[in-house]
Design a protein around this motif. Sequence first.
Motif, PDB file in Angstrom:
ATOM      1  N   THR A   1       7.019  -8.585  -8.614  1.00 47.44           N
ATOM      2  CA  THR A   1       7.943  -7.445  -8.665  1.00 47.44           C
ATOM      3  C   THR A   1       7.222  -6.103  -8.766  1.00 47.44           C
ATOM      4  O   THR A   1       7.864  -5.067  -8.795  1.00 47.44           O
ATOM      5  CB  THR A   1       8.905  -7.583  -9.870  1.00 47.44           C
ATOM      6  N   LEU A   2       5.880  -6.135  -8.822  1.00 51.69           N
ATOM      7  CA  LEU A   2       5.127  -4.875  -8.883  1.00 51.69           C
ATOM      8  C   LEU A   2       4.773  -4.445  -7.460  1.00 51.69           C
ATOM      9  O   LEU A   2       3.967  -5.099  -6.805  1.00 51.69           O
ATOM     10  CB  LEU A   2       3.844  -5.079  -9.687  1.00 51.69           C
ATOM     11  N   PRO A   3       5.335  -3.344  -6.979  1.00 53.06           N
ATOM     12  CA  PRO A   3       5.058  -2.940  -5.599  1.00 53.06           C
ATOM     13  C   PRO A   3       3.758  -2.155  -5.476  1.00 53.06           C
ATOM     14  O   PRO A   3       3.323  -1.529  -6.448  1.00 53.06           O
ATOM     15  CB  PRO A   3       6.243  -2.026  -5.272  1.00 53.06           C
ATOM     16  N   PRO A   4       3.129  -2.156  -4.284  1.00 55.64           N
ATOM     17  CA  PRO A   4       1.993  -1.266  -4.072  1.00 55.64           C
ATOM     18  C   PRO A   4       2.464   0.192  -4.096  1.00 55.64           C
ATOM     19  O   PRO A   4       3.630   0.465  -3.853  1.00 55.64           O
ATOM     20  CB  PRO A   4       1.483  -1.643  -2.678  1.00 55.64           C
ATOM     21  N   ARG A   5       1.541   1.128  -4.378  1.00 54.83           N
ATOM     22  CA  ARG A   5       1.909   2.552  -4.297  1.00 54.83           C
ATOM     23  C   ARG A   5       2.298   2.868  -2.848  1.00 54.83           C
ATOM     24  O   ARG A   5       1.728   2.296  -1.902  1.00 54.83           O
ATOM     25  CB  ARG A   5       0.738   3.438  -4.732  1.00 54.83           C
ATOM     26  N   PRO A   6       3.237   3.785  -2.654  1.00 57.07           N
ATOM     27  CA  PRO A   6       3.645   4.141  -1.292  1.00 57.07           C
ATOM     28  C   PRO A   6       2.447   4.554  -0.440  1.00 57.07           C
ATOM     29  O   PRO A   6       1.625   5.355  -0.887  1.00 57.07           O
ATOM     30  CB  PRO A   6       4.603   5.325  -1.504  1.00 57.07           C
TER      31      PRO A   6
END
Length: 230
Positions: free
Chosen positions: A93-98
């Motif tokens: 659930t932790l997304p990469p930075r945009p």
Amino acid sequence: APSAVVFDVDGTLADTERDGHRVAFNRAFAEHGVDLHWDEDYYGRLLTITGGRQRIAADLRRRGVAGEEADDVAARVHATKTRLFAAHARSGTLPPRPGVAALVEDLRSRGVTIAVATTGRREWAEPLIRNLLGPEPIGTAVYGDDVDRLKPDPQAYKLALRRLGLPPCMAVAVEDSGPGLRAARGAGLATLVVTNDYTRDHDLTGAAMVRESFDRPSPLTAACLGSLLC
Ligand code: XBP
Ligand code: MG
């Protein structure tokens, strides 16, 4: 383009600190009956102490706990924190930075090796990296477990270069913080710093380039990173 790009994890590939590590530390304090709670601002100041175990021990000592007991409690609390954050990392659930995914894709399409140098623990960093970078193999990943001295010491970057078989002039480091920048510079790497809310005011002297985002005002590209090489 460079032969390899070595990415930091915390704060660089993903914004892991405020809603990730910090929350896991606070849950671990509660599980162990330790009367500590790190709020967002205070945690930001503690980030200059790298390494979760060292961060806990330093704060306990600052509050008057004797050195040996502080180290002992810190080791036990940190083991729990590591288990909690590893479960969070595995959840996906932790997304990469945009902009990170697009940059990594551009680098890979040009044959640039992707590598990682973190001084966080392997137990959470390995599953997190797989979720953030995808299942394709990477050049190497150095974890805190692999080194004696954490960032800002350059050991993690030196080990990454040795494993990649590259001199520093053929690789670029990507970091988010002052301690990370010093680690990369100490290993001789040209370093791009992409700051976040916690690191905007760090001393970033020596960075080849400083930005606040991977995708604004324009997306970072492999060519852009290549232009930073010495
Ligand atoms: C990250 C850290 C780490 C994490 C927690 O710094 O300092 O200590 O906050 O991870 P960098 P551990 O981005 O420079 O690697 O609890 O596993 O130490
Ligand atoms: Mg970082």
